[in-house]
Enzyme design. Structure first.
Site, PDB file in Angstrom:
ATOM      1  CB  VAL A 130      38.263  48.700  36.592  1.00 15.03           C
ATOM      2  CG1 VAL A 130      37.314  48.074  37.432  1.00 15.03           C
ATOM      3  CG2 VAL A 130      38.228  48.130  35.153  1.00 15.03           C
ATOM      4  CB  CYS A 131      36.102  52.931  39.985  1.00 13.22           C
ATOM      5  SG  CYS A 131      35.957  53.530  41.616  1.00 13.22           S
ATOM      6  CB  ILE A 132      40.306  50.677  43.301  1.00 19.40           C
ATOM      7  CG1 ILE A 132      40.747  49.567  44.042  1.00 19.40           C
ATOM      8  CG2 ILE A 132      40.185  52.175  43.767  1.00 19.40           C
ATOM      9  CD1 ILE A 132      42.390  49.714  44.682  1.00 19.40           C
TER      10      ILE A 132
END
Lengths: 133, 118, 97
Positions: free
Chosen positions: B76-78
């Site tokens: 999941v892209c931070i």
């Protein structure tokens, strides 16, 4: 350029500001530029509005990105193209395009390169992977 | 072949998550290696454990979690997650939060990257 | 090249652009709302016929079935997710989102 450097293309086809795609897509380009990849960016369809100069998002209260686009060359993203037909269909000319940096030696402003669709199609065919934003 | 998948849209509202899932299932069954799955934009909402769909519908987050349990790296892209209030605490098991560098590595190292979005 | 199109041609110009930027021998795969372009006898049939002139055009069966599309423009082939994976294996992919 070494043969094992992978060609990664970004296509930008959505208009700016109505959705976040162009903005967050730019974040990906800036990160990817730090890696060993041969990056190119192509603006087509409504994506050409993302590289129109003079964008002012202050009254919208959202963060713009024209300044960041102005530094693409500093990030070593120099292969930046605009589809001629998309631009012309939207009443834009090369004159309307923003500056993405300046030439190191001559300090001349650098703008995205306007190209025809068959050139873009040929570039697409050479890519290792393509990310659409 | 090494495949990577990037998903841009959240669950239920768009078909992207379902299309990606069905694609990955077929790819795994064919013996392809899934180099990684990357959630970007609203895609970060796909793996929150707070979702509770009706029982007769698919549970999108649990489905991704089960896929993660098989050893597939689900990221999941931070930056996208923080912007949208998604943090480690709300994620289902077998997915992780990391940076855009992960997407970069997938784009470079996977033989094919397929994007599902809107 | 494999081009995936997931938008209805009646609302969006993605398919039109895809056709313009595709090259002879490329493959166009219609998925999600993109399969609506495959409906025979529609206002967008000429566009799909233009695509078929230079490309192989396929539509994803799961999306066709969900939308009750059975009467397709002649020349459009039907494939499933296994076929989708095979197309990805054979081609670099661009998603016309």
């Amino acid at each position: 350029m070494a043969e094992d450097i992978k060609k990664i293309m970004f296509t930008v086809r959505k208009p700016p500001h109505g959705t976040i795609y162009v903005y967050e897509g730019l974040e990906v380009k800036l990160i990817m530029a730090a890696y060993d990849a041969d990056i190119s960016v192509v603006f087509m369809d409504d994506g050409v509005f993302a590289v129109k100069k003079g964008q002012d998002t202050k009254a919208l209260g959202i963060k713009g990105f024209e300044a960041t686009y102005g530094a693409l060359v500093d990030y070593e993203i120099t292969k930046v193209f605009v589809d001629r037909q998309s631009m012309e269909e939207r009443g834009m000319t090369e004159e309307d395009l923003l500056v993405i940096g300046e030439d190191e030696d001559t300090e001349e402003p650098i703008k995205p390169q306007v190209v025809d669709s068959d050139e873009i199609a040929a570039m697409m065919a050479e890519q290792h992977n393509i990310l659409a934003f | 072949m090494k495949l990577a998948v990037c998903i841009y849209e959240g669950p239920y509202n768009h078909a992207a998550s379902d299309s990606a899932y069905n694609f990955i299932q077929a790819a795994v069954q064919k013996g392809h290696e899934i180099k990684g799955i990357f959630f970007y934009h609203d895609g970060v909402y796909n793996v929150t454990k707070l979702m509770e769909p009706p029982q007769d519908d698919r549970h999108i987050a649990n489905r991704w979690s089960a896929l993660g349990a098989t050893g597939i790296d689900i990221v999941v892209c931070i930056a996208a997650a923080k912007r949208r209030g998604i943090v480690d605490d709300v994620l289902v098991p077998n997915v992780r939060i990391s940076g855009l560098g992960q997407l970069t590595m997938m784009a470079i190292e996977a033989d094919r990257l397929v994007v599902f979005g809107d | 090249m494999l081009h995936t199109v997931n938008k209805s041609p009646f609302q969006n110009t993605s398919l039109e652009s895809c056709v313009r930027f595709s090259r002879p021998g490329d493959v166009i795969l219609l998925i999600e709302d993109g399969v609506l372009a495959a409906q025979a006898g529609s206002a967008k049939t000429p566009l799909l016929e233009e695509a078929l002139q230079k490309c192989q055009v396929l539509a994803l069966s799961a999306d066709l079935k969900a939308r009750a599309l059975t009467d397709l423009v002649p020349g459009v082939q039907i494939t499933d997710y296994n076929g989708f994976v095979d197309l990805v294996e054979q081609n670099t992919t661009h998603s016309w989102l």
